[in-house]
Scaffold this motif. Structure first.
Motif, PDB file in Angstrom:
ATOM      1  N   LEU A  81      63.829  52.835  76.182  1.00 53.62           N
ATOM      2  CA  LEU A  81      64.794  53.651  76.899  1.00 53.62           C
ATOM      3  C   LEU A  81      65.956  52.822  76.608  1.00 53.62           C
ATOM      4  O   LEU A  81      66.988  52.995  76.996  1.00 53.62           O
ATOM      5  N   LEU A  82      65.522  51.885  75.957  1.00 52.62           N
ATOM      6  CA  LEU A  82      66.657  51.152  75.755  1.00 52.62           C
ATOM      7  C   LEU A  82      66.300  49.802  75.257  1.00 52.62           C
ATOM      8  O   LEU A  82      66.222  48.884  75.963  1.00 52.62           O
ATOM      9  N   ALA A  83      66.028  49.792  74.042  1.00 47.75           N
ATOM     10  CA  ALA A  83      65.762  48.539  73.405  1.00 47.75           C
ATOM     11  C   ALA A  83      67.094  48.013  72.997  1.00 47.75           C
ATOM     12  O   ALA A  83      68.078  48.410  73.515  1.00 47.75           O
ATOM     13  N   GLY A  84      67.210  47.107  72.060  1.00 48.28           N
ATOM     14  CA  GLY A  84      68.515  46.578  71.813  1.00 48.28           C
ATOM     15  C   GLY A  84      69.322  47.405  70.861  1.00 48.28           C
ATOM     16  O   GLY A  84      68.827  47.852  69.874  1.00 48.28           O
ATOM     17  N   TYR A 102      71.417  52.855  84.933  1.00 50.72           N
ATOM     18  CA  TYR A 102      70.803  53.920  84.140  1.00 50.72           C
ATOM     19  C   TYR A 102      69.295  53.721  84.159  1.00 50.72           C
ATOM     20  O   TYR A 102      68.806  52.603  83.936  1.00 50.72           O
ATOM     21  N   GLY A 103      68.578  54.775  84.465  1.00 42.36           N
ATOM     22  CA  GLY A 103      67.128  54.645  84.517  1.00 42.36           C
ATOM     23  C   GLY A 103      66.426  55.973  84.457  1.00 42.36           C
ATOM     24  O   GLY A 103      67.002  56.993  84.083  1.00 42.36           O
ATOM     25  N   GLN A 104      65.172  55.955  84.852  1.00 43.89           N
ATOM     26  CA  GLN A 104      64.334  57.136  84.767  1.00 43.89           C
ATOM     27  C   GLN A 104      63.460  57.230  85.998  1.00 43.89           C
ATOM     28  O   GLN A 104      63.034  56.211  86.543  1.00 43.89           O
ATOM     29  N   ALA A 105      63.201  58.450  86.416  1.00 46.88           N
ATOM     30  CA  ALA A 105      62.198  58.677  87.454  1.00 46.88           C
ATOM     31  C   ALA A 105      60.922  59.111  86.759  1.00 46.88           C
ATOM     32  O   ALA A 105      60.910  60.100  86.026  1.00 46.88           O
ATOM     33  N   ARG A 106      59.865  58.358  87.003  1.00 46.16           N
ATOM     34  CA  ARG A 106      58.587  58.594  86.329  1.00 46.16           C
ATOM     35  C   ARG A 106      57.469  58.403  87.338  1.00 46.16           C
ATOM     36  O   ARG A 106      57.023  57.293  87.595  1.00 46.16           O
ATOM     37  N   GLY A 107      57.041  59.481  87.949  1.00 49.28           N
ATOM     38  CA  GLY A 107      56.025  59.347  88.988  1.00 49.28           C
ATOM     39  C   GLY A 107      56.556  58.544  90.160  1.00 49.28           C
ATOM     40  O   GLY A 107      57.622  58.840  90.700  1.00 49.28           O
ATOM     41  N   ASP A 108      55.823  57.498  90.537  1.00 49.72           N
ATOM     42  CA  ASP A 108      56.234  56.661  91.664  1.00 49.72           C
ATOM     43  C   ASP A 108      57.168  55.532  91.257  1.00 49.72           C
ATOM     44  O   ASP A 108      57.646  54.784  92.112  1.00 49.72           O
ATOM     45  N   ILE A 166      64.540  50.912  85.620  1.00 49.01           N
ATOM     46  CA  ILE A 166      66.000  50.822  85.517  1.00 49.01           C
ATOM     47  C   ILE A 166      66.348  49.856  84.392  1.00 49.01           C
ATOM     48  O   ILE A 166      65.840  48.740  84.332  1.00 49.01           O
ATOM     49  N   VAL A 167      67.229  50.291  83.517  1.00 50.17           N
ATOM     50  CA  VAL A 167      67.580  49.513  82.325  1.00 50.17           C
ATOM     51  C   VAL A 167      68.735  48.578  82.631  1.00 50.17           C
ATOM     52  O   VAL A 167      69.856  49.026  82.857  1.00 50.17           O
ATOM     53  N   VAL A 168      68.466  47.286  82.632  1.00 45.29           N
ATOM     54  CA  VAL A 168      69.518  46.321  82.955  1.00 45.29           C
ATOM     55  C   VAL A 168      69.606  45.183  81.941  1.00 45.29           C
ATOM     56  O   VAL A 168      70.492  44.341  82.026  1.00 45.29           O
ATOM     57  N   GLY A 169      68.695  45.138  80.966  1.00 42.30           N
ATOM     58  CA  GLY A 169      68.714  44.072  79.971  1.00 42.30           C
ATOM     59  C   GLY A 169      69.995  44.079  79.151  1.00 42.30           C
ATOM     60  O   GLY A 169      70.427  45.131  78.672  1.00 42.30           O
ATOM     61  N   LYS A 170      70.595  42.932  78.974  1.00 42.77           N
ATOM     62  CA  LYS A 170      71.889  42.859  78.296  1.00 42.77           C
ATOM     63  C   LYS A 170      71.808  43.238  76.822  1.00 42.77           C
ATOM     64  O   LYS A 170      72.830  43.582  76.212  1.00 42.77           O
TER      65      LYS A 170
END
Length: 325
Positions: free
Chosen positions: A15-18, A197-203, A207-211
């Protein structure tokens, strides 16, 4: 990304690699613009393209967009997970071109296209064995180190060199930079504002926070940053590279952001996220600083490409304007 495969595209694949912004300079390799042969190193070996390609196969969305914008004759391409052509494609392609399954690359089908070059810089299904097999068909141009690890300008210039049109690729890069600069000029208060920025996936709410994630770097090019509370947290690749996993019970942490962008594994996940009191009543949502991103926008946040920058900015701008104008 999400919605079925969106998961594997945007989040699962990274979802968000580098990825990088359009401001980084791509390394130059061999030969001047338009000159052949061209030698391009990649994660699996070295590719030599002896003459200007006339028949091109594209195995990633960024490969399609950039080569199409450069006027390449694309004879075969992976299908988009939405089942529809990319909305920002410069020139419409015949529907029959989209016949390659991105989740199960069919070597025989690719060979049947008789390509002169195979572009796979944003191909999620490549490995050493497939690279070796494809290289017996035509030169394969792919990522230098790993998937989604190079800035979008570098990818564009690499494709430009492979196609004999580095000047055209440079213009695409310049245009993307100009679009980013224009938004920053129009929204001067964006600088220093925070987002998540993130995703809702089931429970789970990855959340994408990696620099080093692509979305993080793209947002940084606009002057945005993740909230301080997330800036130094320990991320993991368990859910997706560079993410942390929140639950609905800890979703109140999303309120530390000035803006919230979410994508969903499916429509039920979106309905749950927007109706659950633990998220529905968040200040960032009630005040209209939340945006459910389209699949296409999520794909571009996963792997920004210079051709899709205008589309992505237009998608994000309504929410950006609320915090930056």
């Amino acid at each position: 990304m999400l919605i079925g495969r969106v998961l594997s595209i945007v989040l699962a694949g990274a979802l968000l690699a580098g990825c990088g912004t359009a401001s980084q300079e791509a390394p130059r390799q061999a030969a001047p613009t338009g000159a052949f042969p061209v030698t391009i190193k990649n994660a699996y070996g070295e590719t030599v393209i002896k003459q200007k390609p006339q028949r091109v196969v594209t195995l990633g969305l960024g490969d399609i967009a950039v080569s199409n914008a450069l006027g390449a004759n694309i004879v075969g391409s992976v299908k988009n997970y939405t089942g529809k052509p990319l909305p920002y494609l410069r020139t419409k392609l015949d529907e029959t071109v989209y016949a390659i399954d991105p989740d199960a690359l069919n070597i025989e089908k690719i060979a049947a296209y008789r390509p002169d070059v195979i572009l796979a810089l944003t191909c999620s299904g490549l490995d050493q064995a497939k690279y070796n097999a494809l290289s017996k068909i035509a030169p394969v141009v792919t990522y230098e180190k790993e998937l989604y690890s190079s800035p979008m300008d570098q990818d564009a210039l690499t494709i430009g060199r492979a196609l004999g049109d580095e000047a055209g690729a440079r213009k695409l890069v310049d245009d993307a930079n100009a679009s980013i600069a224009k938004v920053k000029s129009e929204l001067p208060r964006l600088a220093g504002k925070t987002y998540l920025y993130g995703q809702a996936r089931g429970d789970v709410l990855p959340i994408v926070v990696g620099k080093d994630n692509m979305s993080t770097k793209f947002m940084a090019s606009l002057g945005l940053r993740v909230p301080d509370a997330f800036a130094s947290v320990q991320t993991s690749s368990e859910l997706a590279p560079g993410t942390i996993g929140l639950s609905y019970e800890t979703a109140d942490q999303l309120d530390t952001a000035d803006a919230l962008f979410m994508t969903f594994a499916g429509p039920d996940d979106q309905a749950r996220f927007e109706s659950n009191p633990l998220t529905r009543d968040l200040k960032v949502i009630k005040e209209g600083r939340y945006q459910a991103t389209t699949i296409e926008a999520a794909q571009l946040l996963q792997a920004p490409d210079v051709v899709g920058v205008d589309y992505l900015l237009n998608q994000l701008k309504p929410t950006l304007a609320k915090i930056g104008s």
